[in-house]
Design a protein around this motif. Structure first.
Motif: not given
Length: 200
Positions: A161-173, A83-88, A8-16
């Motif tokens: 970085f192949i195109p799939h990796t760039q799309v499925a992660t944040t590496w396209g940025e 953010l790149n996310l991965e569950r355990a 999953d690609i997450g996004r930072v919503l809040e920082l405290e």
């Protein structure tokens, strides 16, 4: 433990900042299936879930120690950062990448970018103390992504970085000057330790 396969690609919503840093991360994961205390790798950093919610979107909170902030690129997180996310890993899960602990060893810097066909070749510069653990055709985890090293030249190493990796992660940025979380291969760490031990 993780595999370095981003799910999953997450996004930072809040920082405290209150004692430790607390971050709220938006996700497409079904939060009903996440337990408090679960581990989620966020850009390669193993963090513990301390709260969950589903409004206005699915989210989870993590608490991050000053030690983790100082050793990773978390100090550069900002609202909206992806953010790149991965569950355990669960017993029986497919091991598609390599064994990743989520314990970042240091920061690598992006020092080169060039197109190669449909892919992008990125050159990273590792800290000198970690460069010896990185080998051609070996594995590294960068921002939580399991990747194969193409070539090594001193402290520099290249990743394709192949195109799939760039799309499925944040590496396209990816951009020159980015500092990314680097975790060396666990096997390389133990081989080096055995070598050093045999010399003592």
């Amino acid at each position: 433990m993780f595999t370095g396969i981003v799910t999953d690609i997450g996004r930072v919503l809040e920082l405290e900042q209150k004692g430790d840093l607390r971050a709220r991360i938006g996700t497409s994961y079904d939060v009903a299936g996440i337990d408090i205390g679960a581990s989620i790798a966020c850009d390669g950093v193993c963090l513990t879930v301390i709260a969950l919610g589903a409004a206005p979107q699915n989210w989870f909170d993590v608490q991050i120690s000053a030690e983790s902030v100082s050793k990773t690129n978390i100090s550069r997180w900002a609202l909206g950062k992806r953010l790149n996310l991965e569950r355990a890993l669960k017993v029986g899960d497919e091991l598609g990448g390599h064994i990743v602990s989520g314990h970042v060893d240091g920061l690598a810097e992006v020092v080169g970018l060039r197109r190669e066909g449909d892919s992008t070749r990125v050159t990273f510069r590792a800290p000198h103390a970690l460069a010896g653990f990185i080998a051609p055709k070996g594995s590294v985890a960068l921002n939580g992504t399991s990747l194969t090293v193409n070539e090594v030249d001193g402290t520099d190493f290249g990743i394709n970085f192949i195109p799939h990796t760039q799309v499925a992660t944040t590496w396209g940025e990816v951009a020159l000057g980015d500092r990314v979380n680097l975790e060396i291969d666990t096997m390389a760490r133990y081989v080096a330790r055995l070598r050093d031990w045999s010399r003592e």
